[in-house]
Write an enzyme that holds these catalytic residues in place. Structure first.
Site, PDB file in Angstrom:
ATOM      1  N   ASP A  39       2.670  40.630  -2.579  1.00 56.51           N
ATOM      2  CA  ASP A  39       2.433  39.188  -2.708  1.00 56.51           C
ATOM      3  C   ASP A  39       3.750  38.428  -2.607  1.00 56.51           C
ATOM      4  OD1 ASP A  39       2.859  40.605  -5.112  1.00 56.51           O
ATOM      5  OD2 ASP A  39       1.981  39.047  -6.363  1.00 56.51           O
ATOM      6  N   ASP A  71      -0.494  45.660   8.243  1.00 59.95           N
ATOM      7  CA  ASP A  71      -1.375  44.881   9.115  1.00 59.95           C
ATOM      8  C   ASP A  71      -1.170  43.395   8.833  1.00 59.95           C
ATOM      9  OD1 ASP A  71      -3.590  44.406  10.909  1.00 59.95           O
ATOM     10  OD2 ASP A  71      -4.826  44.017   9.152  1.00 59.95           O
ATOM     11  N   TYR A  94      -7.410  52.607   5.605  1.00 57.97           N
ATOM     12  CA  TYR A  94      -8.052  52.604   6.919  1.00 57.97           C
ATOM     13  C   TYR A  94      -8.913  53.840   7.134  1.00 57.97           C
ATOM     14  CZ  TYR A  94      -5.911  48.500   9.015  1.00 57.97           C
ATOM     15  OH  TYR A  94      -5.567  47.211   9.327  1.00 57.97           O
ATOM     16  N   ASP A 116       1.651  40.769  11.067  1.00 62.42           N
ATOM     17  CA  ASP A 116       1.068  39.614  11.754  1.00 62.42           C
ATOM     18  C   ASP A 116       1.660  38.318  11.200  1.00 62.42           C
ATOM     19  OD1 ASP A 116      -0.479  40.677  13.706  1.00 62.42           O
ATOM     20  OD2 ASP A 116      -2.401  40.314  12.762  1.00 62.42           O
ATOM     21  N   LYS A 160       2.555  47.623  -3.934  1.00 62.13           N
ATOM     22  CA  LYS A 160       1.952  46.901  -5.061  1.00 62.13           C
ATOM     23  C   LYS A 160       1.922  47.881  -6.228  1.00 62.13           C
ATOM     24  CE  LYS A 160      -0.199  43.333  -6.925  1.00 62.13           C
ATOM     25  NZ  LYS A 160       0.315  41.949  -7.066  1.00 62.13           N
TER      26      LYS A 160
HETATM   27  C1  IPM Z   1      -8.205  45.685  15.328  1.00 61.83           C
HETATM   28  C2  IPM Z   1      -7.731  46.204  14.002  1.00 61.83           C
HETATM   29  C3  IPM Z   1      -8.530  47.423  13.619  1.00 61.83           C
HETATM   30  C4  IPM Z   1      -6.229  46.466  13.989  1.00 61.83           C
HETATM   31  C5  IPM Z   1      -5.762  46.902  12.620  1.00 61.83           C
HETATM   32  O1  IPM Z   1      -6.217  46.397  11.582  1.00 61.83           O
HETATM   33  O2  IPM Z   1      -4.896  47.801  12.544  1.00 61.83           O
HETATM   34  C6  IPM Z   1      -5.352  45.276  14.395  1.00 61.83           C
HETATM   35  O3  IPM Z   1      -5.463  44.226  13.483  1.00 61.83           O
HETATM   36  C7  IPM Z   1      -3.915  45.716  14.522  1.00 61.83           C
HETATM   37  O4  IPM Z   1      -3.078  45.352  13.673  1.00 61.83           O
HETATM   38  O5  IPM Z   1      -3.605  46.468  15.449  1.00 61.83           O
HETATM   39  C1  IPM Z   2       1.238  40.663 -11.990  1.00 59.67           C
HETATM   40  C2  IPM Z   2       0.142  41.093 -11.055  1.00 59.67           C
HETATM   41  C3  IPM Z   2      -0.622  42.231 -11.640  1.00 59.67           C
HETATM   42  C4  IPM Z   2      -0.753  39.924 -10.647  1.00 59.67           C
HETATM   43  C5  IPM Z   2      -1.785  40.361  -9.638  1.00 59.67           C
HETATM   44  O1  IPM Z   2      -1.502  41.132  -8.727  1.00 59.67           O
HETATM   45  O2  IPM Z   2      -2.919  39.887  -9.750  1.00 59.67           O
HETATM   46  C6  IPM Z   2      -0.033  38.701 -10.076  1.00 59.67           C
HETATM   47  O3  IPM Z   2       0.586  38.999  -8.872  1.00 59.67           O
HETATM   48  C7  IPM Z   2      -1.007  37.566  -9.906  1.00 59.67           C
HETATM   49  O4  IPM Z   2      -1.356  37.211  -8.769  1.00 59.67           O
HETATM   50  O5  IPM Z   2      -1.441  37.014 -10.917  1.00 59.67           O
END
Ligand code: IPM
Ligand code: IPM
Lengths: 366, 366
Positions: A226, A250, A144, A254, A194
């Site tokens: 992921d 973020d 950010y 959500d 990650k």
């Molecule tokens: C509006 C945006 C910049 C903000 C963020 O990404 O942090 C919002 O999505 C949040 O989570 O408060």
């Molecule tokens: C293993 C990892 C590096 C890989 C990635 O993050 O791309 C996996 O999560 C994918 O989506 O194939």
């Protein structure tokens, strides 16, 4: 009697209407618990753009500096959607507030009450007892704010970049907040990173593991982001506290909020450094947005705003009794069957209400 | 007769068992559609670590260079989990393969068939007709490979950073893949970014909008990544094609896969530059992992691997007839009620099968 000072930034959309209910609740707990809150209202977001040309007027920042906390409504709406990102209500107000006040710790409960599982998009059998996850998001670091950030040309071609950067101390302080929160709950912490791809995540994981030594009772585990995005959907009930860096937080908080199905009920706290007395300067706001589509119709759920007030009382003013009373009054209103449209099913025993009547129900329980 | 050459990298966990079924299907379509595929099997992942000390032996890369495509199983498992990230099976095999072969376009269908909505964690009423979303993920840029990446000290404190970087040409080529895919489908494309915070996302959005001019029939819209993480859960059926950068794609395509509830049925393609003849060098693999918990028990769903083969035939070999036939045979097996454990409910009419019997059912439909 104890006296405190807050700024009230109601903002746009449903912000002002749900704020009215929160302030009625504040009046009631002040009287009941014998403390005084001086509050001043200030412009923010689209309302501030319309009045002053800027989503965060200096006057709003100055007033908040003199306060113990900020009670924030919500900002944004279609009217300001086509402004450049920097001066849009959300980004132009929230990011500078976080940076200016050093609000590094974002606490976002993702709660689905057992009686509200029908409102969740997730199948009821996966969330039979509801769930209660606390997302702790780092809020002033990472991609950010990392420098360099921007655009240049390379061989005549535009190139744009952002820097995802963490220093050890930034990770350490958010980890401490998360472990401390876990100690007050079920003592299970999942750190999301990650680390199989990102250098910043490798450091993140290392530091979290180091901080864990000071919290031997907390059971720590790690998930790649992921995988976390998947597990939250399949087994939200198995999480207690989750801690992660700014961008992942973020997305995941959500996602978690959507999974809960109770977006209109979820508060949040963004905390700065802890004072000597154990309290924090903080900003408190509903997790949901300004919901322009339902604004002005008196149907928005005021609970997220009211629970944000409860968090403010707890973390910034130390008025724990009042905070507990509000939490209990909200739970009672839900148990008694009061439902705004967002959480109603039409089941027997439900009392369908609007914003003000939900406020009344909560006030009645105080 | 037409002749092609592929390498087969079965890998770990359920990889080898589902690969057997895919190769039986390949034998069948070769005979039926009159083409020849020379295939050689090579080591990758944990199996390669055990045999050679490295998750991606040079011999495997060399052989793949001489091939038209790679049919990949899956890699990883508890045995290799505590190795340093760089030489773990997943990261140590996948990232170098992507980089070496320039596999910049990751196509990941997120499909929930109408007959399999019960397997999704999402409430059936939200996905009545199932859904079919195609995630197009940029796979060789962004924060995965951006430099600088690493760790240093500042005032005696460890600091770690990654660089999220995109050049215009990288965005342009993935956008073209996505628009082209949308043209062959419902002509709706959602581009996901975080343009309210990231400079790289501002460029991303600009370039996507520019490329859109060449595809006037495609309806383009934009979502911030946090909002996308929410909307995918609440209304997966409203998406057609989604395009996004590497890290967001990692998170969202996995989220999408979980939402589909059919992880064992989802293939993926990772494509490099397009040849003059319209075909791509590509790597094809199931979206799910190596599932070590069920490996060796003959119960894994082979469909993801078989559909990955179909994508290979389509995009890298140009054997469209064979690819269509496989897709149809899989649909028929599902319609006929064949179910591996991951997608079974016990409903009437279901025929519960293991890996080989699912393979048989699909072969029967060819
Ligand atoms: C509006 C945006 C910049 C903000 C963020 O990404 O942090 C919002 O999505 C949040 O989570 O408060
Ligand atoms: C293993 C990892 C590096 C890989 C990635 O993050 O791309 C996996 O999560 C994918 O989506 O194939």
């Amino acid at each position: 009697s104890r006296s405190h000072r807050i700024t009230v930034l109601a903002g746009d959309g449903i912000g002002p209407e749900v704020m009215i209910e929160a302030l009625r609740v504040l009046d009631a707990v002040q009287a009941k618990f014998g403390f005084q809150v001086t509050r001043t209202e200030h412009l923010v977001g689209g309302a501030a753009i319309d009045a002053t040309g800027h989503p965060l007027p200096p006057e709003t920042v100055d007033a908040s500096e003199k306060a113990d906390a900020i009670l924030f409504g919500s900002v944004g709406g279609p009217k300001w959607e086509n402004l450049p990102p920097d001066i849009q209500p959300e980004r132009g107000a929230l990011l500078p507030l976080r940076k200016h006040f050093g609000l590094f710790a974002n606490l976002r409960p993702g709660v689905c009450l057992p009686s509200l599982t029908h409102a969740s998009p997730v199948k009821n059998e996966l969330i039979k007892d509801g769930f209660d996850v606390l997302c702790v998001r780092e809020l002033t670091g990472g991609v950010y704010f990392g420098k360099p950030k921007g655009r240049h040309e390379e061989n005549g071609e535009p190139v744009a970049l952002d820097t995802m950067i963490y220093r050890k101390s930034e990770i350490e302080r958010i980890a401490r907040v998360a472990f401390t929160a876990a100690m007050g709950r079920d003592k299970r912490l999942v750190s999301v990173d990650k680390a199989n791809v990102l250098a910043s995540s490798v450091l993140w994981r290392e530091v979290v593991i180091e901080v864990a030594k000071d919290f031997p009772e907390v059971q720590l585990s790690h998930l790649y982001v992921d995988n976390a995005a998947m597990q939250l959907i399949r087994r939200p009930g198995e999480f207690d506290v989750l801690v992660t860096e700014n961008l992942f937080g973020d997305i995941l908080s959500d996602e978690m909020a959507m999974i809960s199905g109770s977006l209109g009920m979820l508060p949040s706290a963004s905390l700065g450094q802890r004072h000597e007395n154990g309290l924090y300067f903080g900003m408190y706001e509903p997790s949901g947005g300004s919901a322009p589509d339902i604004a002005g119709r008196g149907i928005a759920n005021p609970i997220a705003q009211i629970l944000s007030l409860a968090m403010l009382l707890r973390f910034s003013l130390g008025e724990t009794g009042a905070a507990d009373a509000i939490d209990a009054a909200v739970a009672k209103a839900i148990n008694d069957g009061y439902r705004t449209g967002d959480i109603a099913t039409g089941a027997e025993g439900e009392i369908r209400v609007g914003t003000a009547a939900m406020g009344d129900a909560i006030l009645a329980g105080l």
